[in-house]
Design a protein around this motif. Sequence first.
Motif: not given
Length: 211
Positions: A44-58
Amino acid sequence: MTRAAYDTVAESYADIVRDELDGRHLEHGLLATFAARVTSGQVLEVGCGSGRITEQLYRLGLDVAGMDLSPNMIEVARREHPHLRFGVGSMEALDAGESSVAGIVAWYSIIHTPPTQLPAVFAELHRVLTPNGPLLLAFQSGNERVRLEHVYGHSVSYDAYRLDPDAVVGMLVDADFEVDVRVHRAPMGYESTSQAFLIARKRNTVGPDDR
């Protein structure tokens, strides 16, 4: 106040930070180190904003979802990363069961929480993490509150906190985390303060007789 500010800046924020990680080898290395410590399960990315770090983790091979306080930010994240899962929520009360999350990233998302409230946030992160689950924090280093009134091309009004890395480590230890990576770097580009990164893990308190 923070939610309203990020609702206001969501579109311009996404445009400005979209390529921010390009050439940031340290940050890429820290995210990869975190990913290597996740055993199995959802991150889980908390405080993901626009999702750029979530994408990097993916892209690092993780089963990851993003959560943010701002509904407008989540709308942007869903539009820009339709293959990922995003939801509105607060890190102070996560919609997750006890010991159900394999890893958590809080990438500059604790900076709007007053330091006196951070122990409660870390307790909540600890609650949902699996034993030995990793936690990655990124934040601006310092010891002050900053009032933000014009950011990402918009007039807003909310607070950000520069945090003392030693104090944050102490809070994590008190919340039953073990901190084993500490990185502190000088400002780069537009940054006005040094940056801090911590990787911790939830202590496995299960004894040999409980296994």
